[in-house]
Design an enzyme around this catalytic site. Structure first.
Site, PDB file in Angstrom:
ATOM      1  N   THR A 185       0.869  -1.175   0.000  1.00  0.00           N
ATOM      2  CA  THR A 185       0.000   0.000   0.000  1.00  0.00           C
ATOM      3  C   THR A 185       0.905   1.224   0.000  1.00  0.00           C
ATOM      4  O   THR A 185       1.908   1.262   0.714  1.00  0.00           O
ATOM      5  CB  THR A 185      -0.903   0.079   1.238  1.00  0.00           C
ATOM      6  OG1 THR A 185      -0.079   0.121   2.385  1.00  0.00           O
ATOM      7  CG2 THR A 185      -1.832  -1.091   1.314  1.00  0.00           C
ATOM      8  N   GLU A 329      -6.003  -3.680   0.969  1.00  0.00           N
ATOM      9  CA  GLU A 329      -6.141  -4.684   2.044  1.00  0.00           C
ATOM     10  C   GLU A 329      -7.385  -5.546   1.890  1.00  0.00           C
ATOM     11  O   GLU A 329      -7.542  -6.541   2.587  1.00  0.00           O
ATOM     12  CB  GLU A 329      -6.215  -3.984   3.416  1.00  0.00           C
ATOM     13  CG  GLU A 329      -4.913  -3.406   3.912  1.00  0.00           C
ATOM     14  CD  GLU A 329      -4.678  -1.982   3.439  1.00  0.00           C
ATOM     15  OE1 GLU A 329      -5.221  -1.607   2.381  1.00  0.00           O
ATOM     16  OE2 GLU A 329      -3.939  -1.248   4.113  1.00  0.00           O
ATOM     17  N   LYS A 437     -11.907  19.443  10.893  1.00  0.00           N
ATOM     18  CA  LYS A 437     -12.534  19.566  12.212  1.00  0.00           C
ATOM     19  C   LYS A 437     -12.716  21.053  12.518  1.00  0.00           C
ATOM     20  O   LYS A 437     -11.775  21.740  12.877  1.00  0.00           O
ATOM     21  CB  LYS A 437     -11.691  18.855  13.263  1.00  0.00           C
ATOM     22  CG  LYS A 437     -11.629  17.372  12.954  1.00  0.00           C
ATOM     23  CD  LYS A 437     -10.924  16.557  14.005  1.00  0.00           C
ATOM     24  CE  LYS A 437     -10.959  15.092  13.580  1.00  0.00           C
ATOM     25  NZ  LYS A 437      -9.718  14.572  13.046  1.00  0.00           N
ATOM     26  N   TRP A 442     -17.448  17.985  12.243  1.00  0.00           N
ATOM     27  CA  TRP A 442     -16.696  17.497  11.089  1.00  0.00           C
ATOM     28  C   TRP A 442     -17.276  18.001   9.771  1.00  0.00           C
ATOM     29  O   TRP A 442     -18.483  18.007   9.572  1.00  0.00           O
ATOM     30  CB  TRP A 442     -16.697  15.962  11.063  1.00  0.00           C
ATOM     31  CG  TRP A 442     -15.828  15.340  12.111  1.00  0.00           C
ATOM     32  CD1 TRP A 442     -15.108  15.999  13.074  1.00  0.00           C
ATOM     33  CD2 TRP A 442     -15.599  13.951  12.298  1.00  0.00           C
ATOM     34  NE1 TRP A 442     -14.442  15.085  13.851  1.00  0.00           N
ATOM     35  CE2 TRP A 442     -14.730  13.822  13.404  1.00  0.00           C
ATOM     36  CE3 TRP A 442     -16.042  12.793  11.654  1.00  0.00           C
ATOM     37  CZ2 TRP A 442     -14.292  12.584  13.877  1.00  0.00           C
ATOM     38  CZ3 TRP A 442     -15.620  11.563  12.118  1.00  0.00           C
ATOM     39  CH2 TRP A 442     -14.740  11.469  13.216  1.00  0.00           C
TER      40      TRP A 442
END
Ligand code: AMP
Length: 542
Positions: A185, A329, A437, A442
């Site tokens: 990755t 993954e 934030k 959020w």
């Protein structure tokens, strides 16, 4: 009591054996790295893959040894995948878009014994050859005529190498949990991490991908994977397409709008898959040249969020836009946005609303969202949580890393923040590290980016959080405009106004020549955060 069924290990090479026997004459078409279009079949790929195995076996490559490939999507590359896996060696796909030092790091970490490369990457490998002593020999995917002079150790042209084999070779049978392939990755922080797929996980993932609400190609379809074989296990297409007998069109090194369009059109491609930047280039090209693609049925798009305007462009063209989410993954498919009842009856904006979600998982992927303490949060379409997943084609550990990566219930934390609604449709809000934030609340950078690219003059958009003395962070919108247009900050702000909550509106907009990308085509937010580290938002001077 055990069942009385045959012990038939799920091995990757059984897929190409099946393709050769049942769909032997089905074509695999490649835009070769040398230039011309080359046609072959599944039967020939199977035959040549056996020769690859025979040659590797002769060179002493054994079960569990790593053989690297650094190559474009071509039939030769596909043969190598099956040839490597057929003897129980591990096919390590290396992403050539990484920096040379990262490539060297990865090859050393994997301890690759053989490196199979396209002509394109010979110069890069020559530069790092001293740093990768585990590689005993380099095989260049070309013929004698095109083989360049090179300093690479024991370098040989692939076609010359294959000539030494007669293909009279039997593939091995071993435990289905044996490692088949690996892919690192390209994390933006820390060292890359090796994901190690097994034969079993790849075969199960292929079956999952074949489901009609996933990639769903049939023997009568044609698939053009723009997604490279070196990115996230090729989204499973190297296994799913041959397992169905689907015709494959491999685009080689040319992934610009005109080249991809040409293949989609001349080969009458029905299904294609790639990241949003590729579709952006294709759509821009088609728009400029006023072109159509009457055969195209489905465009799978993942790797980054598929903007709503892009979904609409494909739907208006008469193709299905299939928004997919996943990770290296996860082999990598996690969710896909298809219209299950009653949403299949929706039209217009309501239909686009569903298609723009990241979708729901096929059987074989379980998901949950949790708060920071690991407690599950409700599936109400509103509550954000950390997205965690489990399934037979999802990593339980990284290669040669000694730390636990699953929670107590066996779920893997994806690092994404998401909502899930009552119907199981998931929406990625952000990578947990990219979410803005603002005053303890959020803001989704992805939502803002998707909205901004809907503006007709914007080619690509990125949103990052910039320091604000009162709110901690506020969104800064960074825009790359389409070629030859001019546009003001206010034009874009006006366009966004009313489409999102007032407090989500970007505090400022900057225009850049080009937005930087990672090796897998994602917006490189770390570079942008660095570039705008000291940026002062209007009205935010401390
Ligand atoms: P990779 O392993 O390189 O495929 O990267 C996986 C990551 O890409 C995910 O964890 C997401 O953050 C991002 N990603 C993949 N698909 C999507 C999507 N459809 N929408 C938003 N983010 C995505």
């Amino acid at each position: 009591m055990l069942g009385l069924m045959q012990d038939w290990p799920l091995l990757c090479h059984r897929i190409i054996e099946h393709a050769a026997r049942i769909h032997g004459n089905q074509e695999v078409v490649t835009r070769s790295v040398e230039g011309p279009i080359v046609r072959t079949t599944y039967a020939q790929i199977h035959q040549r893959a056996l020769k690859v195995s025979q040659m590797l076996d002769r060179a002493g490559i054994k079960l569990g040894d790593r053989v690297a490939t650094i190559a474009w999507n071509t039939a030769r590359h596909l043969e190598c995948w099956y040839g490597i896996m057929g003897i129980g060696a591990i096919c390590h796909t290396v992403n050539p878009r990484l920096f040379p030092d990262q490539i060297a790091w990865i090859v050393n970490h994997a301890q690759d014994r053989v490196m199979i490369t396209d002509l394109t990457f010979v110069p890069i490998l020559e530069k790092i050859a001293d740093q990768i002593p585990s590689v005993e020999r380099f095989i260049v995917l070309t013929d004698k005529e095109h083989m360049p002079p090179t300093t690479l150790k024991n370098a040989v042209a692939y076609e010359e190498w294959l000539k030494e084999a007669d293909g009279d070779f039997e593939w091995k049978t071993f435990d289905e949990n044996t490692a088949a392939a690996m892919c690192y990755t390209s994390g933006t922080t820390g060292d890359p991490k090796g994901v190690l797929y097994s034969h079993r996980s790849n075969v199960l993932h292929a079956l999952m991908a074949n489901n009609p609400d996933a990639l769903g190609t049939r023997a009568a379809d044609t698939m053009l994977p723009v997604v490279p074989l070196f990115h996230a296990n090729s989204w499973g297409i190297a296994f799913s397409a041959p397992s169905m007998g689907t015709k494959l069109v491999m685009p080689g090194a040319k992934l610009d709008g005109a080249s991809v369009y040409e293949l989609l059109s001349t080969e009458k491609v029905t299904h294609t898959a790639g990241v949003p930047t590729v579709w952006l280039m294709l759509l821009q090209y088609m728009q400029k040249e006023k072109l159509t693609l009457p055969h195209l049925k489905m465009v799978v798009c993942g790797g980054s969020a598929m903007p709503r305007s892009m979904i609409k462009a494909f739907v208006d063209m008469g193709a299905e836009a299939r928004h997919a989410w996943g990770m290296t993954e996860m082999s990598p498919l996690g969710t896909l946005a298809t219209l299950k009842p009653p949403f299949d009856q929706t039209t217009g904006d309501a239909r686009l609303d569903v298609l723009a979600t990241q979708g729901y998982p096929p059987f074989g992927v379980q998901m949950k969202i949790t708060d920071d303490a690991g407690k599950e949060v409700p599936w109400d379409g509103k509550t954000f949580g950390r997205l965690k997943v489990s399934g037979p084609a999802i990593a339980k550990n990284y290669y040669r890393v000694d730390s636990e990566i699953l929670d107590d219930a066996g779920f893997f934390d994806t690092g994404d923040v998401a909502t899930i609604d009552q119907d199981g449709y998931m929406r990625i809000t952000d990578r947990s590290k990219d979410v803005i934030k603002s005053g303890g609340e959020w803001i989704s950078s992805i939502d803002l980016e998707n909205l901004a690219v809907g503006h007709p003059k914007v080619a690509e958009a990125a949103v990052i959080g910039v320091y604000h003395p009162k709110w901690d962070e506020r969104p800064l919108l960074i825009c790359q405009l389409k070629p030859d247009v001019t546009c003001t900050r206010d034009e874009i702000l006006q366009y966004m106004d009313g489409k999102i909550a007032k407090w989500w509106m970007p505090d400022d907009i900057v225009f850049v020549e080009a937005i930087p990308h990672t090796a897998t085509g994602k917006i490189l937010k770390t570079a942008l955060r660095d570039q705008f580290k000291t940026y002062t938002l209007p009205g935010a001077a401390a």
